[in-house]
Design a protein around this motif. Sequence first.
Motif, PDB file in Angstrom:
ATOM      1  N   ILE A   1      -4.292  -2.529   5.493  1.00 41.87           N
ATOM      2  CA  ILE A   1      -2.954  -1.947   5.631  1.00 41.87           C
ATOM      3  C   ILE A   1      -1.997  -3.004   6.187  1.00 41.87           C
ATOM      4  O   ILE A   1      -2.357  -3.755   7.090  1.00 41.87           O
ATOM      5  CB  ILE A   1      -2.992  -0.739   6.587  1.00 41.87           C
TER       6      ILE A   1
ATOM      7  N   ARG B   1       5.861  10.999   9.163  1.00 41.72           N
ATOM      8  CA  ARG B   1       4.890  10.655  10.205  1.00 41.72           C
ATOM      9  C   ARG B   1       3.527  10.450   9.550  1.00 41.72           C
ATOM     10  O   ARG B   1       3.041  11.335   8.844  1.00 41.72           O
ATOM     11  CB  ARG B   1       4.842  11.762  11.256  1.00 41.72           C
ATOM     12  N   VAL B   2       2.957   9.289   9.765  1.00 47.63           N
ATOM     13  CA  VAL B   2       1.719   8.896   9.079  1.00 47.63           C
ATOM     14  C   VAL B   2       0.685   8.485  10.118  1.00 47.63           C
ATOM     15  O   VAL B   2       1.013   7.846  11.124  1.00 47.63           O
ATOM     16  CB  VAL B   2       2.002   7.730   8.103  1.00 47.63           C
ATOM     17  N   ALA B   3      -0.577   8.865   9.872  1.00 49.90           N
ATOM     18  CA  ALA B   3      -1.658   8.485  10.785  1.00 49.90           C
ATOM     19  C   ALA B   3      -2.913   8.169   9.990  1.00 49.90           C
ATOM     20  O   ALA B   3      -3.173   8.769   8.942  1.00 49.90           O
ATOM     21  CB  ALA B   3      -1.935   9.615  11.767  1.00 49.90           C
ATOM     22  N   VAL B   4      -3.691   7.214  10.494  1.00 49.08           N
ATOM     23  CA  VAL B   4      -4.960   6.816   9.871  1.00 49.08           C
ATOM     24  C   VAL B   4      -6.055   6.860  10.938  1.00 49.08           C
ATOM     25  O   VAL B   4      -5.902   6.277  12.018  1.00 49.08           O
ATOM     26  CB  VAL B   4      -4.873   5.390   9.288  1.00 49.08           C
TER      27      VAL B   4
ATOM     28  N   PHE C   1       0.961   3.223   2.329  1.00 55.80           N
ATOM     29  CA  PHE C   1       1.493   3.296   3.700  1.00 55.80           C
ATOM     30  C   PHE C   1       2.768   2.454   3.828  1.00 55.80           C
ATOM     31  O   PHE C   1       3.743   2.877   4.435  1.00 55.80           O
ATOM     32  CB  PHE C   1       0.441   2.834   4.709  1.00 55.80           C
TER      33      PHE C   1
ATOM     34  N   VAL D   1      -2.955   4.347  14.198  1.00 54.17           N
ATOM     35  CA  VAL D   1      -4.176   3.890  13.516  1.00 54.17           C
ATOM     36  C   VAL D   1      -5.279   3.883  14.561  1.00 54.17           C
ATOM     37  O   VAL D   1      -5.201   3.158  15.543  1.00 54.17           O
ATOM     38  CB  VAL D   1      -4.013   2.471  12.919  1.00 54.17           C
TER      39      VAL D   1
ATOM     40  N   HIS E   1       6.568   3.811   4.508  1.00 57.51           N
ATOM     41  CA  HIS E   1       7.302   3.238   5.643  1.00 57.51           C
ATOM     42  C   HIS E   1       8.652   2.687   5.190  1.00 57.51           C
ATOM     43  O   HIS E   1       9.668   2.822   5.886  1.00 57.51           O
ATOM     44  CB  HIS E   1       6.461   2.127   6.275  1.00 57.51           C
TER      45      HIS E   1
ATOM     46  N   VAL F   1       3.116  -0.776   9.763  1.00 52.39           N
ATOM     47  CA  VAL F   1       3.712   0.288   8.934  1.00 52.39           C
ATOM     48  C   VAL F   1       3.171   1.681   9.263  1.00 52.39           C
ATOM     49  O   VAL F   1       3.777   2.678   8.886  1.00 52.39           O
ATOM     50  CB  VAL F   1       3.565   0.001   7.414  1.00 52.39           C
ATOM     51  N   VAL F   2       2.023   1.750   9.942  1.00 55.37           N
ATOM     52  CA  VAL F   2       1.468   3.056  10.329  1.00 55.37           C
ATOM     53  C   VAL F   2       1.454   3.134  11.851  1.00 55.37           C
ATOM     54  O   VAL F   2       0.770   2.345  12.504  1.00 55.37           O
ATOM     55  CB  VAL F   2       0.038   3.250   9.774  1.00 55.37           C
TER      56      VAL F   2
ATOM     57  N   THR G   1       0.848  -1.186   0.000  1.00 55.84           N
ATOM     58  CA  THR G   1       0.000   0.000   0.000  1.00 55.84           C
ATOM     59  C   THR G   1       0.887   1.241   0.000  1.00 55.84           C
ATOM     60  O   THR G   1       2.104   1.162   0.217  1.00 55.84           O
ATOM     61  CB  THR G   1      -0.893   0.061   1.258  1.00 55.84           C
TER      62      THR G   1
END
Length: 275
Positions: free
Chosen positions: A118, A104-107, A93, A126, A97, A122-123, A91
């Motif tokens: 996902i 910086r990643v957020a879901v 994401f 979440v 990663h 990797v996130v 993905t």
Amino acid sequence: YGQRRVVVVGIDGLGGEMLREEAPPEFQDLMKAGAWTLHARGVLPTVSSPNWGSMIMGAVPELTGVTSNDWQPNKFDISAACKGPTGRFPTIFGVLHDKKPELRVAVFHDWQDFARLIEPGVVPVVRHLNGTPPTIAAAIEYWQQAQPDLLFIHLDGVDHAGHGHGWSTPQYRAAVRAVGGLIGDLRKAIAESPAGPQTILLVTADHGGTGKSHGHPTQRDLEIPWILAGSGVPAGHEIHSLVRTIDTAATLAALFGLAPDACWTGKPVAEAMPR
């Protein structure tokens, strides 16, 4: 705050035709501010998992293996055509990663099953919340605190209104208007944050619907909005080239300076890219 940020809002069940019939003012404002089409195409079958999967995996269901809502990482009819470092179809994401671990990643997701699409681990952030207003409220609060590089928000209320009352009914239109108001709140929070000038917002969907359901091979079910606005994006530009939901992952990668993953068949939406 000089580096680019991207916020994605995915609205479950929002067909392109619904906005062509009646676009709430916040959607109209967003279209005036950016590049847009209400004729982007999802994938068949026009149900949630295959379409969310294709959106974040950059490829069609016959490649991702996500062919129905029954799909699970360990339960599928068609195996993934490619495997990334986690052994799953990559993905956006997973790619971020792997290639840009400093981002910086957020879901924040309203539909519980979204997270299973996902790759695990990797996130870092979440969060699943119940209901569209709580989901966007939590996402706005997180944005105000952290301003992550990529914030992905899944909202489910419009789809619930379609199933409960029917697509294009007054109740459905009210749900679309409500989500428009929430997008207005989100845009305000972005604009008022230090990262506001560097931030790009993408609003899109997984599928539309007909009657009280979706999954039909019809244009009403297949066509979705795709609206990109923010720093450097051409304003008030209707996109006339073909946009597919598989292009979303590739566009997000390009916004972070990355080529599409080798497994992906989608490509960045050139007409919408920041100048």
